[in-house]
Scaffold this motif. Structure first.
Motif, PDB file in Angstrom:
ATOM      1  N   THR A  47       0.801  -1.219   0.000  1.00 15.89           N
ATOM      2  CA  THR A  47       0.000   0.000   0.000  1.00 15.89           C
ATOM      3  C   THR A  47       0.836   1.272   0.000  1.00 15.89           C
ATOM      4  N   ASP A  48       1.945   1.284   0.722  1.00 19.19           N
ATOM      5  CA  ASP A  48       2.774   2.484   0.753  1.00 19.19           C
ATOM      6  C   ASP A  48       3.322   2.802  -0.633  1.00 19.19           C
ATOM      7  N   ALA A  49       3.831   1.788  -1.330  1.00 15.01           N
ATOM      8  CA  ALA A  49       4.350   1.985  -2.685  1.00 15.01           C
ATOM      9  C   ALA A  49       3.222   2.377  -3.634  1.00 15.01           C
ATOM     10  N   TYR A  50       2.070   1.707  -3.508  1.00 12.49           N
ATOM     11  CA  TYR A  50       0.932   2.023  -4.384  1.00 12.49           C
ATOM     12  C   TYR A  50       0.524   3.483  -4.197  1.00 12.49           C
ATOM     13  N   LEU A  51       0.307   3.883  -2.962  1.00 13.11           N
ATOM     14  CA  LEU A  51      -0.134   5.257  -2.717  1.00 13.11           C
ATOM     15  C   LEU A  51       0.927   6.272  -3.133  1.00 13.11           C
ATOM     16  N   GLY A  52       2.192   5.942  -2.941  1.00 11.13           N
ATOM     17  CA  GLY A  52       3.265   6.842  -3.356  1.00 11.13           C
ATOM     18  C   GLY A  52       3.299   7.070  -4.861  1.00 11.13           C
ATOM     19  N   ASP A  53       2.943   6.031  -5.613  1.00 12.13           N
ATOM     20  CA  ASP A  53       2.966   6.130  -7.083  1.00 12.13           C
ATOM     21  C   ASP A  53       1.688   6.693  -7.681  1.00 12.13           C
ATOM     22  N   THR A  54       0.616   6.763  -6.881  1.00 16.64           N
ATOM     23  CA  THR A  54      -0.689   7.094  -7.466  1.00 16.64           C
ATOM     24  C   THR A  54      -1.370   8.297  -6.811  1.00 16.64           C
TER      25      THR A  54
END
Length: 101
Positions: free
Chosen positions: A11-18
């Motif tokens: 989730t951290d990577a997803y939210l950081g990219d989106t």
């Protein structure tokens, strides 16, 4: 049922990219990732099919397609997504390792 029913989502990577995506773009992107997971890591590079996977009308898809498509890599008539491909490969390796044991 998919070969691997659980899609790992960091989730951290997803939210950081989106962070720049709208709610509709988030929904479409996640639905496409889930469909891609269930289809061995790729989807046809076909706007009609992508709009159906994303559960959008053709018009809705056309408005958001450039933003959402930026996350995918087209090749030979199919789309893939780097992180999803890496996760699928890792799950396959782990499954094989467990099976071998």
């Amino acid at each position: 049922m998919a070969e691997f029913p659980a899609l790992p989502l960091w989730t951290d990577a997803y939210l950081g990219d989106t962070t720049h995506l709208t709610t509709i773009e988030h929904g479409a992107y996640l639905l496409l990732l889930m469909a891609m997971w269930r289809n061995n890591g790729s989807l046809p590079d076909d706007d009609r099919m992508l709009s159906r996977y994303a559960r959008l009308t053709a018009g809705q898809w056309q408005r958001i397609a450039p933003t959402v498509r930026a996350f995918f890599t087209p090749r030979d008539g199919f789309l893939s997504q780097g992180r999803l491909t890496d996760e699928l490969d890792a799950v396959r390796r782990n499954s094989k390792r467990q099976s071998d044991n």
